[in-house]
Write a protein that holds these residues in place. Structure first.
Motif, PDB file in Angstrom:
ATOM      1  N   PRO A 166      46.190 -48.607  24.353  1.00  0.00           N
ATOM      2  CA  PRO A 166      44.880 -48.742  23.704  1.00  0.00           C
ATOM      3  C   PRO A 166      44.098 -49.979  24.136  1.00  0.00           C
ATOM      4  CG  PRO A 166      46.648 -49.308  22.181  1.00  0.00           C
ATOM      5  CD  PRO A 166      47.300 -48.721  23.392  1.00  0.00           C
ATOM      6  N   PHE A 167      44.792 -51.009  24.641  1.00  0.00           N
ATOM      7  CA  PHE A 167      44.111 -52.238  25.061  1.00  0.00           C
ATOM      8  C   PHE A 167      43.758 -52.230  26.546  1.00  0.00           C
ATOM      9  CE2 PHE A 167      46.594 -53.704  21.307  1.00  0.00           C
ATOM     10  CZ  PHE A 167      45.509 -54.032  20.504  1.00  0.00           C
ATOM     11  N   ASN A 168      43.925 -51.084  27.187  1.00  0.00           N
ATOM     12  CA  ASN A 168      43.479 -50.894  28.577  1.00  0.00           C
ATOM     13  C   ASN A 168      44.053 -51.938  29.538  1.00  0.00           C
ATOM     14  OD1 ASN A 168      41.780 -48.756  27.655  1.00  0.00           O
ATOM     15  ND2 ASN A 168      40.249 -50.262  27.048  1.00  0.00           N
ATOM     16  N   GLY A 169      45.343 -52.180  29.414  1.00  0.00           N
ATOM     17  CA  GLY A 169      46.008 -53.096  30.333  1.00  0.00           C
ATOM     18  C   GLY A 169      46.087 -54.529  29.862  1.00  0.00           C
ATOM     19  N   ASP A 170      45.316 -54.904  28.841  1.00  0.00           N
ATOM     20  CA  ASP A 170      45.375 -56.273  28.315  1.00  0.00           C
ATOM     21  C   ASP A 170      46.651 -56.453  27.492  1.00  0.00           C
ATOM     22  OD1 ASP A 170      42.940 -56.746  29.450  1.00  0.00           O
ATOM     23  OD2 ASP A 170      41.796 -56.382  27.617  1.00  0.00           O
ATOM     24  N   ILE A 171      47.216 -57.654  27.549  1.00  0.00           N
ATOM     25  CA  ILE A 171      48.400 -57.965  26.753  1.00  0.00           C
ATOM     26  C   ILE A 171      48.146 -59.212  25.924  1.00  0.00           C
ATOM     27  CG2 ILE A 171      50.009 -56.872  28.353  1.00  0.00           C
ATOM     28  CD1 ILE A 171      50.722 -59.637  29.409  1.00  0.00           C
ATOM     29  N   GLY A 172      48.770 -59.288  24.781  1.00  0.00           N
ATOM     30  CA  GLY A 172      48.602 -60.413  23.869  1.00  0.00           C
ATOM     31  C   GLY A 172      49.372 -60.127  22.598  1.00  0.00           C
ATOM     32  N   ILE A 173      48.840 -60.569  21.469  1.00  0.00           N
ATOM     33  CA  ILE A 173      49.441 -60.299  20.167  1.00  0.00           C
ATOM     34  C   ILE A 173      48.414 -59.577  19.303  1.00  0.00           C
ATOM     35  CG2 ILE A 173      50.462 -61.293  18.090  1.00  0.00           C
ATOM     36  CD1 ILE A 173      52.204 -61.607  20.525  1.00  0.00           C
ATOM     37  N   ALA A 174      48.803 -58.439  18.734  1.00  0.00           N
ATOM     38  CA  ALA A 174      47.882 -57.664  17.899  1.00  0.00           C
ATOM     39  C   ALA A 174      47.401 -58.511  16.726  1.00  0.00           C
ATOM     40  CB  ALA A 174      48.563 -56.399  17.393  1.00  0.00           C
ATOM     41  N   SER A 175      46.081 -58.574  16.548  1.00  0.00           N
ATOM     42  CA  SER A 175      45.510 -59.377  15.466  1.00  0.00           C
ATOM     43  C   SER A 175      44.865 -58.529  14.381  1.00  0.00           C
ATOM     44  CB  SER A 175      44.465 -60.352  16.034  1.00  0.00           C
ATOM     45  OG  SER A 175      43.421 -59.653  16.690  1.00  0.00           O
ATOM     46  N   GLY A 176      44.876 -57.200  14.559  1.00  0.00           N
ATOM     47  CA  GLY A 176      44.314 -56.357  13.517  1.00  0.00           C
ATOM     48  C   GLY A 176      44.131 -54.920  13.963  1.00  0.00           C
ATOM     49  N   ILE A 177      44.114 -54.018  12.984  1.00  0.00           N
ATOM     50  CA  ILE A 177      43.838 -52.606  13.232  1.00  0.00           C
ATOM     51  C   ILE A 177      43.162 -52.041  11.994  1.00  0.00           C
ATOM     52  CG2 ILE A 177      46.212 -52.063  12.528  1.00  0.00           C
ATOM     53  CD1 ILE A 177      46.020 -49.510  14.201  1.00  0.00           C
ATOM     54  N   THR A 178      42.106 -51.270  12.193  1.00  0.00           N
ATOM     55  CA  THR A 178      41.415 -50.650  11.069  1.00  0.00           C
ATOM     56  C   THR A 178      40.720 -49.379  11.529  1.00  0.00           C
ATOM     57  OG1 THR A 178      39.880 -51.046   9.237  1.00  0.00           O
ATOM     58  CG2 THR A 178      39.217 -51.870  11.375  1.00  0.00           C
ATOM     59  N   PHE A 179      40.566 -48.444  10.602  1.00  0.00           N
ATOM     60  CA  PHE A 179      39.775 -47.237  10.819  1.00  0.00           C
ATOM     61  C   PHE A 179      38.821 -47.097   9.643  1.00  0.00           C
ATOM     62  CE2 PHE A 179      42.871 -46.258  13.997  1.00  0.00           C
ATOM     63  CZ  PHE A 179      42.224 -45.398  14.880  1.00  0.00           C
ATOM     64  N   LEU A 180      37.543 -46.896   9.946  1.00  0.00           N
ATOM     65  CA  LEU A 180      36.537 -46.726   8.901  1.00  0.00           C
ATOM     66  C   LEU A 180      36.382 -45.265   8.518  1.00  0.00           C
ATOM     67  CD1 LEU A 180      33.922 -49.292  10.228  1.00  0.00           C
ATOM     68  CD2 LEU A 180      35.760 -49.639   8.576  1.00  0.00           C
ATOM     69  N   ASP A 181      36.764 -44.372   9.421  1.00  0.00           N
ATOM     70  CA  ASP A 181      36.860 -42.945   9.134  1.00  0.00           C
ATOM     71  C   ASP A 181      37.816 -42.351  10.159  1.00  0.00           C
ATOM     72  OD1 ASP A 181      35.341 -42.394  11.536  1.00  0.00           O
ATOM     73  OD2 ASP A 181      33.508 -42.772  10.398  1.00  0.00           O
ATOM     74  N   SER A 182      37.885 -41.039  10.240  1.00  0.00           N
ATOM     75  CA  SER A 182      38.856 -40.405  11.132  1.00  0.00           C
ATOM     76  C   SER A 182      38.531 -40.596  12.608  1.00  0.00           C
ATOM     77  CB  SER A 182      38.946 -38.909  10.824  1.00  0.00           C
ATOM     78  OG  SER A 182      37.683 -38.281  11.028  1.00  0.00           O
ATOM     79  N   LYS A 183      37.329 -41.050  12.923  1.00  0.00           N
ATOM     80  CA  LYS A 183      36.917 -41.238  14.316  1.00  0.00           C
ATOM     81  C   LYS A 183      36.717 -42.705  14.685  1.00  0.00           C
ATOM     82  CE  LYS A 183      36.682 -36.853  15.430  1.00  0.00           C
ATOM     83  NZ  LYS A 183      37.577 -36.268  16.457  1.00  0.00           N
ATOM     84  N   LEU A 184      36.027 -43.445  13.816  1.00  0.00           N
ATOM     85  CA  LEU A 184      35.632 -44.818  14.134  1.00  0.00           C
ATOM     86  C   LEU A 184      36.703 -45.820  13.709  1.00  0.00           C
ATOM     87  CD1 LEU A 184      33.430 -46.754  15.183  1.00  0.00           C
ATOM     88  CD2 LEU A 184      32.493 -46.786  12.850  1.00  0.00           C
ATOM     89  N   GLY A 185      37.148 -46.619  14.668  1.00  0.00           N
ATOM     90  CA  GLY A 185      38.165 -47.616  14.363  1.00  0.00           C
ATOM     91  C   GLY A 185      38.089 -48.800  15.307  1.00  0.00           C
ATOM     92  N   PHE A 186      38.817 -49.865  14.972  1.00  0.00           N
ATOM     93  CA  PHE A 186      38.807 -51.091  15.769  1.00  0.00           C
ATOM     94  C   PHE A 186      40.221 -51.664  15.866  1.00  0.00           C
ATOM     95  CE2 PHE A 186      34.567 -50.653  14.053  1.00  0.00           C
ATOM     96  CZ  PHE A 186      33.745 -50.999  15.118  1.00  0.00           C
ATOM     97  N   LEU A 187      40.489 -52.324  16.990  1.00  0.00           N
ATOM     98  CA  LEU A 187      41.729 -53.058  17.208  1.00  0.00           C
ATOM     99  C   LEU A 187      41.393 -54.487  17.603  1.00  0.00           C
ATOM    100  CD1 LEU A 187      43.780 -50.556  19.433  1.00  0.00           C
ATOM    101  CD2 LEU A 187      43.992 -50.901  16.969  1.00  0.00           C
ATOM    102  N   GLY A 188      42.279 -55.407  17.270  1.00  0.00           N
ATOM    103  CA  GLY A 188      42.117 -56.796  17.679  1.00  0.00           C
ATOM    104  C   GLY A 188      43.315 -57.254  18.483  1.00  0.00           C
ATOM    105  N   LEU A 189      43.067 -58.053  19.511  1.00  0.00           N
ATOM    106  CA  LEU A 189      44.141 -58.605  20.346  1.00  0.00           C
ATOM    107  C   LEU A 189      43.866 -60.088  20.552  1.00  0.00           C
ATOM    108  CD1 LEU A 189      46.673 -57.593  21.947  1.00  0.00           C
ATOM    109  CD2 LEU A 189      45.223 -57.601  23.983  1.00  0.00           C
ATOM    110  N   SER A 190      44.839 -60.926  20.201  1.00  0.00           N
ATOM    111  CA  SER A 190      44.664 -62.376  20.347  1.00  0.00           C
ATOM    112  C   SER A 190      45.448 -62.883  21.546  1.00  0.00           C
ATOM    113  CB  SER A 190      45.113 -63.100  19.078  1.00  0.00           C
ATOM    114  OG  SER A 190      46.509 -62.961  18.887  1.00  0.00           O
ATOM    115  N   PHE A 191      44.964 -63.993  22.099  1.00  0.00           N
ATOM    116  CA  PHE A 191      45.590 -64.608  23.265  1.00  0.00           C
ATOM    117  C   PHE A 191      45.798 -66.096  23.005  1.00  0.00           C
ATOM    118  CE2 PHE A 191      42.322 -61.498  24.492  1.00  0.00           C
ATOM    119  CZ  PHE A 191      43.117 -60.495  25.023  1.00  0.00           C
TER     120      PHE A 191
END
Length: 479
Positions: free
Chosen positions: A376-401
């Protein structure tokens, strides 16, 4: 007298040019050294630094030669010297010294900063120098050597405690002959003095023939017996791994040891002797130390097979299962439930040097999880900083470095099938605000707070989106 003054004037001119060239080369040297320590761009920079060092050596030799061979002037000659030229020369020399001190102080501070808190390539180099170990991989056949062989090879380089726990999972990839192609795990335990020790272990046959071990990594030790490594040894001895993968006829296979975990489908329950335990009563959930065997990147084509160790010390964990007594799981930086049954989680698939890569999984019954996005991070690596979905389609992920000092936000509008990085660069009021939190919805609009991360204060910038997170605009600072 005129001839002498002319000579003195020429010497003064050469001295001034010498000072200017020295300061210029000195500046270039520290400037390039700072870039090297910050970003690690080796090629062209190392050539420039080498040229500067050659200049300094030649300059030093010439200076020493002049001092040694300079004739002793008589008193009369000393009186004939141009005092004005001498004063000018001394001023230029003093200016050159002051400039050199300023350059040293300015870039010295930057270089020091690059060596701390993972702020630059130098910090990573020092970290590796201190904590990185390389072990010869002798027992590299999973069929013949098992997991004990890996631990034995690691112990040749670092002494690990007998009782080890996993931070996440133990993942491994191997070929049809049992040759290990890659492995990743993050272990911890107490040494002989009762102190916490961590071991980030990875191996990639395509990159090196050594096992890489990083010591002193960050972990939250809870010493949960669900994450014990020892049952993995028994599972590998009792589970018919070679027979299982022979049914798939592929070039590479993977195993993932989860620790103690429950699955409701494709699970083969084993006792301590390797005998299969029948579980015909579906009103019961059997929880054991579980090993998944699967074909990487072909999960839709081949159903994973799971082996779960139930007997012996784990017999007491067989328990009645229904929705009322199932343990409710809360949302975290790696897991989010959109409803009572629908949830998403980030599962670690690889780890190295304190960073991780993830796959995104989804459940519709809180029990069975299916991978819906391998990266899901398209090749980026780090530490997951968050995950949320506002509905069944729209969502966000966070990655910290960099130890949480900065991060990125990723957006999906197809339920997690694909993600795109959200670009705040062009609209940021202050570039030091570089760690976004999870967006939230209010009054039909989306809002996100962007902080300064672990290396800044608690002030945040508030941004707003009216098109479901496609574009954002700055609103105000939030204390």
């Amino acid at each position: 007298m005129k001839k002498y003054k002319k000579i003195t004037k020429n010497q003064l001119t050469l001295s001034i040019i010498n000072c200017c060239v020295f300061v210029l080369v000195y500046f270039v040297f520290f400037y390039e050294l700072n870039i090297l320590c910050k970003y690690g761009r080796v090629g062209k920079i190392t050539n420039i630094l080498f040229g500067c060092l050659v200049f300094f050596i030649v300059w030093l030799i010439m200076l020493v030669t002049r001092l040694v061979k300079r004739p002793k002037n008589t008193l009369a000659e000393e009186e004939e010297k141009g005092e004005e030229y001498s004063r000018i020369k001394n001023k230029f020399t003093l200016i050159a010294v002051i400039l050199a001190i300023c350059v040293t102080g300015f870039y010295g501070t930057k270089i020091y900063h690059s060596g701390t808190k993972y702020n630059g390539k130098l910090a990573w180099y020092l970290e590796e120098l201190k904590n990185k170990r390389l072990a010869n991989f002798q027992h590299d056949n999973i069929y013949k050597d098992g997991i004990e062989g890996i631990i034995q090879d690691v112990n040749e380089k670092v002494h690990m405690p007998k009782k080890l726990y996993m931070v996440n999972n133990f993942t491994m990839k191997f070929d049809s002959n049992g040759k290990i192609l890659s492995l990743d795990t993050f272990l911890y335990g107490k040494n002989d003095k009762g102190q916490l020790q961590t071991y980030l272990i990875s191996y990639d046959r395509n990159k090196s023939d050594k096992i890489i071990i990083y010591l002193n990594g960050y972990a939250k030790p809870d010493y949960n017996k669900d994450k014990l490594l020892e049952p993995f040894f028994t599972l590998m001895k009792k589970a018919p791994l070679k027979k299982t993968v022979s049914n798939w006829s592929e070039k590479a296979y993977s195993i993932n040891y989860h620790g103690r975990k429950s699955f409701s489908s494709n699970v083969i329950y084993l006792d301590s002797k390797g005998k299969i335990i029948e579980n015909s009563d579906m009103n019961y959930k059997m929880v054991g130390y579980t090993l998944s065997v699967f074909v990487p990147e072909k999960l839709n084509e081949y159903q994973p097979v799971r082996y779960s160790l139930i007997e012996g010390a784990n017999k007491e964990i067989v328990e009645p299962y229904n929705e009322e007594n199932s343990h409710e799981e809360t949302n975290s930086s790696e897991k989010f439930y959109l409803s009572k049954k629908v949830g998403y989680r980030l599962e670690v698939v690889a780890a190295a040097a304190g960073s991780r890569s993830y796959a995104l999984e989804k459940t519709t019954d809180r029990v069975n999880w299916t991978t819906i996005n391998q990266d899901p991070f398209n090749g980026d690596i780090g530490i997951a900083s968050g995950i949320t979905f506002l509905d069944s389609k729209l969502g966000f992920l966070g990655l910290s470095f960099s130890g949480g000092s900065r991060g990125e936000l990723y957006r999906t509008n197809d339920g997690g099938i694909s993600y795109k990085k959200v670009d705040f660069t062009s609209i940021k009021k202050d570039a030091s605000f570089d760690l976004p939190t999870m967006p939230y919805k209010k009054g039909g609009k989306l809002y996100v707070l962007i902080g300064k991360g672990s290396d800044g204060d608690k002030t945040k910038e508030l941004y707003q989106s009216t098109d479901e997170g496609v574009t954002w605009k700055y609103i105000k600072d939030v204390p």
